[in-house]
Design an enzyme around this catalytic site. Structure first.
Site, PDB file in Angstrom:
ATOM      1  N   ASP A 292      71.446 -44.696   4.608  1.00  0.00           N
ATOM      2  CA  ASP A 292      70.526 -45.697   4.063  1.00  0.00           C
ATOM      3  C   ASP A 292      70.933 -46.124   2.654  1.00  0.00           C
ATOM      4  O   ASP A 292      71.304 -45.276   1.826  1.00  0.00           O
ATOM      5  CB  ASP A 292      69.118 -45.097   3.959  1.00  0.00           C
TER       6      ASP A 292
ATOM      7  N   ASP B 112      66.440 -42.876   3.731  1.00  0.00           N
ATOM      8  CA  ASP B 112      65.872 -42.650   2.396  1.00  0.00           C
ATOM      9  C   ASP B 112      64.481 -42.023   2.515  1.00  0.00           C
ATOM     10  O   ASP B 112      63.862 -41.663   1.520  1.00  0.00           O
ATOM     11  CB  ASP B 112      65.867 -43.931   1.547  1.00  0.00           C
ATOM     12  N   SER B 113      64.021 -41.825   3.780  1.00  0.00           N
ATOM     13  CA  SER B 113      62.812 -41.020   4.006  1.00  0.00           C
ATOM     14  C   SER B 113      63.011 -39.599   3.493  1.00  0.00           C
ATOM     15  O   SER B 113      62.051 -38.834   3.398  1.00  0.00           O
ATOM     16  CB  SER B 113      62.461 -41.000   5.498  1.00  0.00           C
TER      17      SER B 113
ATOM     18  N   GLU C 135      67.258 -52.675   4.277  1.00  0.00           N
ATOM     19  CA  GLU C 135      65.990 -53.248   4.740  1.00  0.00           C
ATOM     20  C   GLU C 135      65.919 -54.733   4.411  1.00  0.00           C
ATOM     21  O   GLU C 135      66.345 -55.159   3.333  1.00  0.00           O
ATOM     22  CB  GLU C 135      64.814 -52.514   4.082  1.00  0.00           C
TER      23      GLU C 135
ATOM     24  N   GLU D  39      60.690 -51.455  12.812  1.00  0.00           N
ATOM     25  CA  GLU D  39      59.696 -50.438  12.452  1.00  0.00           C
ATOM     26  C   GLU D  39      58.291 -51.024  12.476  1.00  0.00           C
ATOM     27  O   GLU D  39      58.019 -52.062  11.861  1.00  0.00           O
ATOM     28  CB  GLU D  39      60.010 -49.857  11.057  1.00  0.00           C
TER      29      GLU D  39
ATOM     30  N   LYS E  32      72.686 -48.740   6.234  1.00  0.00           N
ATOM     31  CA  LYS E  32      71.486 -49.476   6.673  1.00  0.00           C
ATOM     32  C   LYS E  32      70.773 -50.019   5.445  1.00  0.00           C
ATOM     33  O   LYS E  32      70.676 -49.331   4.431  1.00  0.00           O
ATOM     34  CB  LYS E  32      70.551 -48.555   7.462  1.00  0.00           C
TER      35      LYS E  32
HETATM   36  O1  KIV Z   1      64.489 -43.727   6.091  1.00  0.00           O
HETATM   37  C1  KIV Z   1      64.179 -43.623   7.292  1.00  0.00           C
HETATM   38  O2  KIV Z   1      63.904 -42.536   7.807  1.00  0.00           O
HETATM   39  C2  KIV Z   1      64.134 -44.829   8.093  1.00  0.00           C
HETATM   40  C3  KIV Z   1      63.535 -44.695   9.471  1.00  0.00           C
HETATM   41  C4  KIV Z   1      62.064 -44.754   9.342  1.00  0.00           C
HETATM   42  C5  KIV Z   1      64.064 -45.706  10.399  1.00  0.00           C
HETATM   43  O3  KIV Z   1      64.526 -45.868   7.658  1.00  0.00           O
END
Ligand code: KIV
Length: 275
Positions: free
Chosen positions: A83, A44-45, A115, A182, A113
């Site tokens: 994500d 989600d970056s 968090e 992280e 993924k």
């Molecule tokens: O969204 C992302 O890029 C991440 C990485 C920082 C692991 O979760």
């Protein structure tokens, strides 16, 4: 051979390091597959790197599906992790399962993924029970940036370090097959990596992790809004791109691009008739 949950776990057992990069589009996924990267993370970056937000909170399910499906089309043998965006799983275990299912059905990705540690244990368990492999993400979790008061290293005090270690045990027990660590101190990440049977993938977590992940624009020097301490530029593609854009601009203005070899031909007789 396609990288699977089983082959990634075997890599940890054999002491082989796992490489993961973020990826948000088809052509980059093809390049990463050609480079034999083990895992592509549709992070989600993308809210920061592709969409220009200052954090990841505004990213939607539709954003993740749009980019995730494109990455899957180019991923080849790479294992693709998608994500779960902010508020797609936090409200309830039901939301978590439904949205994880949507991400897998509508992108073709291999795992999701999310968090959090203890707080999302039930969510992870329910997603795994639904047949969807989960990568957990603990330590500095960017979706909680407002709760943390900024993007800060986590787990420095004894209490905070013990909490992160417990989070790691919790997500493993819940059924996650890997965990991203992280921005945690390197010695804490090394300890967690020793204690867990599932692979740890570090970002700003030192060399003791079972694998490493970086944001692809960061490792290629293409994103300068904020460059964290843990980033290494493996190439300066940002500067190469700026120079190429300048060369294009100059050649267009000078009339030296396109050249004859870039042009399509037509019979002179046809053109004459149009004058
Ligand atoms: O969204 C992302 O890029 C991440 C990485 C920082 C692991 O979760």
């Amino acid at each position: 051979m396609k990288k699977t949950v089983t082959s990634l776990l075997q890599m940890k057992q054999k002491g082989e390091k796992i490489s993961m990069l973020t990826c948000y589009d088809y052509s980059t996924a093809k390049l990463m597959d050609a480079a034999d990267i083990d895992m592509l993370l549709v992070g989600d970056s993308l809210g920061n790197t592709m969409l220009g937000y200052s954090d990841t909170l505004a990213v939607t399910m539709e954003d993740m599906i749009h980019h995730g499906a494109a990455v899957v089309r180019g991923a080849g043998n790479c294992h693709v992790v998608i994500d779960m965006p902010f508020m797609s799983y936090q409200p309830s275990v039901y939301d978590a399962v439904v949205n994880a299912g949507r991400l897998i059905k509508e992108t073709g990705g291999n795992s999701v993924k999310l968090e959090g540690g203890a707080a999302v244990k039930e969510h992870i368990k329910a997603i795994v029970d639904a047949g969807i492999p989960v990568v957990a993400h603990i330590g500095m979790t960017p979706q909680s940036v407002n709760a943390f008061g900024g993007f800060k290293v986590q787990g420095k005090s004894e209490e905070a370090a013990a909490k992160i270690l417990q989070d790691a045990y919790d997500v493993q027990e819940a059924g996650a097959f890997a965990v991203v660590l992280e921005c945690v101190p390197a010695k804490l990440a090394a300890l967690i990596s020793e204690k867990l049977t599932i692979p740890t993938i570090g970002i700003g977590a030192g060399e003791g992790c079972d694998g490493q992940v970086l944001v692809f624009q960061d490792m290629l020097g293409m994103f300068s809004d904020y460059v964290p301490k843990f980033v290494k530029h493996f190439a300066d593609c940002g500067q190469i791109m700026i120079q190429a854009f300048k060369d294009f601009d100059a050649e267009v203005k000078a009339g030296s691009f396109p050249e004859e070899k870039h042009c399509f031909k037509i019979d002179d007789e046809v053109i004459k008739k149009l004058y």
